[in-house]
Design an enzyme around this catalytic site. Structure first.
Site, PDB file in Angstrom:
ATOM      1  N   HIS A   1       0.796  -1.228   0.000  1.00 14.26           N
ATOM      2  CA  HIS A   1       0.000   0.000   0.000  1.00 14.26           C
ATOM      3  C   HIS A   1       0.831   1.282   0.000  1.00 14.26           C
ATOM      4  O   HIS A   1       0.466   2.282   0.613  1.00 14.26           O
ATOM      5  CB  HIS A   1      -0.956   0.011   1.185  1.00 14.26           C
ATOM      6  CG  HIS A   1      -2.066  -0.998   1.098  1.00 14.26           C
ATOM      7  ND1 HIS A   1      -2.538  -1.485  -0.098  1.00 14.26           N
ATOM      8  CD2 HIS A   1      -2.814  -1.595   2.075  1.00 14.26           C
ATOM      9  CE1 HIS A   1      -3.529  -2.347   0.141  1.00 14.26           C
ATOM     10  NE2 HIS A   1      -3.707  -2.441   1.448  1.00 14.26           N
TER      11      HIS A   1
ATOM     12  N   HIS B   1     -10.040   2.054   0.309  1.00 12.83           N
ATOM     13  CA  HIS B   1      -9.952   0.921   1.234  1.00 12.83           C
ATOM     14  C   HIS B   1     -11.069   0.967   2.281  1.00 12.83           C
ATOM     15  O   HIS B   1     -10.842   0.657   3.447  1.00 12.83           O
ATOM     16  CB  HIS B   1      -8.582   0.907   1.915  1.00 12.83           C
ATOM     17  CG  HIS B   1      -8.110  -0.448   2.315  1.00 12.83           C
ATOM     18  ND1 HIS B   1      -8.597  -1.100   3.423  1.00 12.83           N
ATOM     19  CD2 HIS B   1      -7.198  -1.296   1.750  1.00 12.83           C
ATOM     20  CE1 HIS B   1      -7.996  -2.269   3.550  1.00 12.83           C
ATOM     21  NE2 HIS B   1      -7.143  -2.413   2.540  1.00 12.83           N
TER      22      HIS B   1
ATOM     23  N   GLU C   1     -11.979  -3.658  -3.360  1.00 12.37           N
ATOM     24  CA  GLU C   1     -10.995  -2.663  -3.757  1.00 12.37           C
ATOM     25  C   GLU C   1     -10.706  -2.774  -5.253  1.00 12.37           C
ATOM     26  O   GLU C   1      -9.989  -3.677  -5.688  1.00 12.37           O
ATOM     27  CB  GLU C   1      -9.691  -2.874  -2.988  1.00 12.37           C
ATOM     28  CG  GLU C   1      -9.834  -2.926  -1.477  1.00 12.37           C
ATOM     29  CD  GLU C   1      -8.572  -3.454  -0.833  1.00 12.37           C
ATOM     30  OE1 GLU C   1      -7.453  -3.089  -1.270  1.00 12.37           O
ATOM     31  OE2 GLU C   1      -8.687  -4.265   0.114  1.00 12.37           O
TER      32      GLU C   1
END
Length: 337
Positions: free
Chosen positions: A106, A176, A298
């Site tokens: 991420h 997210h 996502e």
């Protein structure tokens, strides 16, 4: 026409962090925060007309500064994992931050989820903007980034990502948010899920793609028809109770994925310009949020795509703006057009 208001704000690291609300004609609304360009609330009616928030949230703005779960935030520069925190672009090797064992996840330690974005209120939307300097997190290029949130009278939460770099650089943005569409269930095992895909990525025990693209047929990952998470999980043979799985979107599919709760009557469809959707069932949530208390859908490019031939990668070209869209449509009863 949407109504937009600033609800509250605090000062953090010398900058204002503010919570904004976008309401539609029915009284449904979303709340977004310029810290991490995060979705805080999605308040929509159930089948009985009563409104409920269907996104996991913290109680205070300050709670977001110590978040460990990427709750509602914008993820980038590169969503999901990069194996061995390394990739090659144009013959040059780049080493990015190792924040997940030997891997990167991420965007590293100071990804977009940690940035305080500038905010601009438009007529029917809010645009958050931020910059990431060349070399930040190990990624090349000075990156300018905009994320715009809108919420229509039809309860469509639209997220537009726009990015510009002065060097070639890989990007993979997503939202997210963890959704729980039920007003009474503590976890999402009774949520029905549908994914419009025929293939998924096989992963190892560290949730890294092996490189194999597998058919859904006769597998524990076949959500082409609505099935509950709870009925499918016992069919899995890996080391995770739930799912952390990337599904490759069908080329001609409009809706990429859907989820619905029988107890509330609330349903959600996901649309995206990106090539797939990662289903995460929140297995590693803890503390104030129990495991599986929310699920993520996502939309993104292929995880670790830089390190696998045949995976789709989003490479920004210098001076060329790239835009991608995620849209979550919330409704009850029959699906609307």
């Amino acid at each position: 026409m949407s109504q937009i208001s600033k609800r509250k704000s605090v000062i953090y690291k010398g900058k204002e962090v503010a919570l904004y609300r976008i309401s539609n004609v029915s009284g449904a609304y979303i709340e977004v925060l310029n810290y991490g360009a995060s979705v805080v609330s999605v308040v929509v009616p159930g089948a009985d007309g009563r409104f409920a928030n269907v996104a996991l949230r913290y109680e205070t703005i300050e709670d977001y500064f110590t978040d460990q779960f990427y709750l509602g935030c914008t993820v980038g520069r590169y969503a999901n994992r990069i194996s061995n925190a390394r990739f090659v672009l144009n013959g040059q090797t780049y080493n990015v931050e190792k924040n997940d064992g030997v891997n990167s996840n991420h965007g590293g330690f100071n990804g977009l989820n940690k940035k305080i974005f500038d905010a601009r209120i438009n007529e029917n939307s809010i645009t958050f903007s931020a910059e990431s300097v060349d070399g930040e997190g190990g990624f090349p290029g000075n990156l300018k980034f905009w994320v715009t949130y809108s919420f229509s009278d039809e309860n469509r939460l639209r997220i537009e990502y726009r990015a510009l770099s002065d060097k070639e650089t890989p990007v993979n943005f997503t939202n997210h948010s963890y959704f729980n569409l039920s007003r009474q269930d503590a976890d999402i095992s009774n949520h029905e899920i549908q994914v419009n895909a025929s293939h998924y990525l096989e992963t190892d025990n560290n949730f890294l793609p092996t490189g194999k693209i597998l058919l859904l047929d006769n597998s524990a990952f076949d959500f082409r028809k609505y099935k509950t998470a709870g009925e499918m999980m016992p069919l899995k043979k890996d080391n995770l109770r739930g799912y952390n799985t990337f599904f490759i979107k069908g080329r001609h599919s409009g809706i990429a994925a859907s989820a619905r709760s029988a107890s509330s009557g609330i349903a959600m469809d996901v649309y995206t310009t990106m090539p797939g959707v990662l289903l995460y069932t929140g297995d590693f949530l803890s503390g104030r949020f129990g495991p599986m208390s929310g699920l993520c859908l996502e939309a993104q490019y292929h995880p670790d795509g830089l390190n696998h031939a045949g995976f789709e990668v989003n490479i920004l070209r210098p001076g060329r703006t790239k835009t991608d869209i995620i849209e979550y449509h919330f409704y009850n009863g029959e699906r609307h057009s």
